[in-house]
Design a protein around this motif. Structure first.
Motif, PDB file in Angstrom:
ATOM      1  N   SER A  86     -53.618 -12.811  26.412  1.00 40.36           N
ATOM      2  CA  SER A  86     -52.233 -12.401  26.178  1.00 40.36           C
ATOM      3  C   SER A  86     -52.172 -10.973  25.649  1.00 40.36           C
ATOM      4  O   SER A  86     -51.108 -10.395  25.518  1.00 40.36           O
ATOM      5  CB  SER A  86     -51.539 -13.364  25.218  1.00 40.36           C
ATOM      6  N   ASN A  87     -53.326 -10.412  25.350  1.00 37.87           N
ATOM      7  CA  ASN A  87     -53.386  -9.044  24.884  1.00 37.87           C
ATOM      8  C   ASN A  87     -53.751  -8.061  26.004  1.00 37.87           C
ATOM      9  O   ASN A  87     -53.928  -6.884  25.774  1.00 37.87           O
ATOM     10  CB  ASN A  87     -54.421  -8.946  23.761  1.00 37.87           C
TER      11      ASN A  87
ATOM     12  N   GLN B  14     -47.736   1.662  19.826  1.00 38.41           N
ATOM     13  CA  GLN B  14     -48.504   0.488  20.244  1.00 38.41           C
ATOM     14  C   GLN B  14     -49.333   0.788  21.478  1.00 38.41           C
ATOM     15  O   GLN B  14     -48.804   1.078  22.534  1.00 38.41           O
ATOM     16  CB  GLN B  14     -47.549  -0.657  20.576  1.00 38.41           C
ATOM     17  N   HIS B  16     -51.677  -1.498  22.454  1.00 41.56           N
ATOM     18  CA  HIS B  16     -52.208  -2.752  22.984  1.00 41.56           C
ATOM     19  C   HIS B  16     -51.113  -3.653  23.503  1.00 41.56           C
ATOM     20  O   HIS B  16     -49.943  -3.351  23.397  1.00 41.56           O
ATOM     21  CB  HIS B  16     -53.017  -3.450  21.905  1.00 41.56           C
ATOM     22  N   GLY B  17     -51.552  -4.806  24.050  1.00 42.69           N
ATOM     23  CA  GLY B  17     -50.634  -5.717  24.728  1.00 42.69           C
ATOM     24  C   GLY B  17     -49.766  -6.531  23.788  1.00 42.69           C
ATOM     25  O   GLY B  17     -49.446  -6.094  22.687  1.00 42.69           O
ATOM     26  N   GLY B  20     -50.485  -7.005  20.022  1.00 40.46           N
ATOM     27  CA  GLY B  20     -50.620  -5.807  19.221  1.00 40.46           C
ATOM     28  C   GLY B  20     -51.896  -5.789  18.405  1.00 40.46           C
ATOM     29  O   GLY B  20     -52.008  -5.090  17.416  1.00 40.46           O
TER      30      GLY B  20
END
Lengths: 256, 291
Positions: A86-87, B14, B16-17, B20
């Protein structure tokens, strides 16, 4: 009024359809006659026999150990993977999710055969570890499926806040993220445990001649007649799960 | 997901996805290695076995086994029976899910629990119990005889196999449909009614289209295991009725791994085709999960 009755009647019929075999199996566990087709009177004999029957107890032990270990390992790998997935950016995430879906959408028989062929090609002896590996493989997707939605619901700012307040990433993970996703992790674990417990096809192809789980043991007995002790055992297991679920349900109701 | 994405896109710092958290990609490494080792490579191995002979020459012979008359019959019968069972499951499950949706039951988990609970009894045993119900001297026939009605002869016929499939896989149709139905916003339904749609129109224009993802996953989850089963047919179909699953299992039992793999590839092809067809109807991209 009539409509309401029809609805209740319909639900009732489906429930009878779903539960009829269960009641028959419970009935058979009290059947004095060894034959499935004949009612010979009430007895508790098979429940006593059950604990003396070494081969059934061994199969039960193998089944439970494999279910527990495979669910645990799948939960660890799956939860870690869910966090990382999910990242990720969109494309790698889509690829990984697609791969996750393969064992869920593919036929059990194909999954089982392909794993068996791999083990044989690698000269890996079929047995406990090959079954365990196979069960972990089909269990991981169920864990990911249960954990991912919980991660999506997370508020990322609480984690950032924890870091800003001086928590180390690991400390923040255990104090902030894990408690929030824990219900999903637990569901994943139980789902994986159940799937492993009930699996027959994949175990059938990957187990080799040395070991038996309950499912494969039952399958070898289908033609010559199931031992009544097995009915007794599955009745006990069913009732144990029923009680557990009622307990959980009641506790949840109290919480609300 | 939508909820999460917005605030993140708004913070330029941010990198990252969604979460975070930086530098946790390695968490997926065990999983990626596992999946390559035990999903991708096994599939390649089965393709290899399916397309080669024992002395590893390339061949289409194993695939051609499908056109052997017995195997073709088994494949056709399996397709037929699994389509029938999928249809029956859908017909039984949809009304049930509709009723459950409107039920005043407080917790959804209770309904889900009641439908999943039978799965805790070993599925082989539950299928064997159907022998008791369907046999010539079984429960149904005993009741019929008691009522002086003609007895039924279902066991060891294709009908018994269909029944076994419907019985075993019905929960996999009910749950995804139910899960989609309870997520339909009640206000949307109410709005349709306010705008003058009658109950049939509301169903056809609102509820049915919105429940489609659930129906699609239900169909896949019933069709694939029905098509490929060999257990249900061998327990309820006697020894005379052979489905494609039985043929493959038998090939492996007699040690013809290449032939069995070839037939498995054909089976996979059918699964892929059915999924391609279904995914056309599922534009939303899922949403109808089991849980």
């Amino acid at each position: 009024m009539v409509k309401k009755f029809i609805k209740k009647f319909y639900v009732g019929l489906i429930l009878i359809f779903l539960y009829a075999p269960i009641f028959i199996l419970i009935g058979l566990s009290f059947n004095k006659s060894k034959s499935r087709a004949k009612w010979g009177g009430f007895t508790l004999h098979w429940y006593k026999e059950l604990f003396q029957n070494q081969s059934i107890m061994n199969a039960l032990y193998t089944t439970l150990i494999i279910a527990l270990l495979s669910a645990l390992i799948a939960t660890l790998i799956g939860t870690a993977a869910s966090l990382a997935i999910s990242n990720m950016k969109k494309t790698p995430r889509a690829i990984l999710v697609a791969i996750t879906n393969i064992p869920m959408l593919n036929a059990d028989i194909v999954t089982g055969i392909s794993l068996m062929l791999l083990f044989v090609a690698m000269r890996f002896t079929l047995g406990f570890s090959s079954v365990l590996i196979s069960h972990i493989t089909f269990n991981i997707p169920y864990v990911i499926l249960s954990v991912m939605p919980k991660i999506k619901q997370l508020n990322p700012h609480t984690y950032e806040a924890a870091l800003d307040l001086g928590a180390s990433p690991i400390y923040a993970f255990f104090k902030v993220i894990l408690p929030d996703i824990f219900p999903g992790v637990l569901t994943g674990f139980f789902l994986a445990f159940t799937m492993s417990l009930d699996d027959f096809v994949i175990t059938h192809f990957t187990k080799g001649p040395q070991i038996n789980t309950l499912s494969t043991k039952i399958y070898t007995e289908v033609r010559k007649g199931i031992k009544p002790e097995i009915y007794a055992l599955s009745t006990l297991m069913f009732i144990a799960v029923l009680l557990l679920l009622i307990l959980i349900n009641r506790r949840n109701a109290e919480k609300k | 997901m939508k909820m999460l994405k917005k605030p993140i896109n708004r913070t330029p710092s941010q990198k990252h996805g969604a979460l975070g958290i930086g530098g946790i990609k390695w968490l997926s490494f065990p999983y990626i290695i596992w999946m390559i080792g035990f999903i991708i490579i096994p599939l390649l191995v089965i393709i290899y076995y399916g397309l080669t002979t024992k002395d590893s020459h390339l061949t289409l012979e194993n695939i051609a086994l499908t056109f052997n008359q017995i195997n073709l019959k088994a494949l056709r019968l399996a397709l037929e029976l699994s389509l029938i069972s999928t249809a029956i499951c859908l017909i039984l499950a949809y009304p049930l899910a509709m009723i459950l949706r409107k039920s005043k039951m407080k917790s959804n988990s209770f309904i889900v629990m009641i439908i999943i609970l039978p799965m805790w009894m070993n599925f082989l045993l539950r299928t064997i119990a159907w022998q008791n119900i369907l046999e010539r001297t079984g429960i149904i026939n005993t009741i019929l005889r008691f009522l002086n009605l003609p007895t039924l002869n279902i066991i060891n016929t294709p009908a018994a196999i269909v029944l076994g499939m419907v019985y075993n896989f019905l929960p996999f149709m009910v749950l995804p449909i139910y899960n989609v139905l309870i997520k339909i916003d009640k206000d949307v339904v109410a709005a349709a009614r306010d705008l003058g749609a009658n109950s049939v129109q509301t169903f056809m224009k609102i509820i049915l289209p919105l429940s489609l993802p659930g129906v699609i996953s239900g169909i896949t989850m019933v069709f694939v295991p029905s098509l490929t089963t060999f257990v249900i047919s061998s327990i309820l179909g006697g020894s005379k009725i052979v489905l494609i699953g039985n043929v493959i299992e038998q090939q492996f039992r007699i040690g013809n791994w290449h032939g069995g793999s070839g037939l498995s590839l054909v089976l996979m092809l059918f699964i892929l085709i059915s999924m391609a067809i279904l995914s056309k109807y599922d534009k939303e991209g899922g949403g109808g999960g089991l849980w």
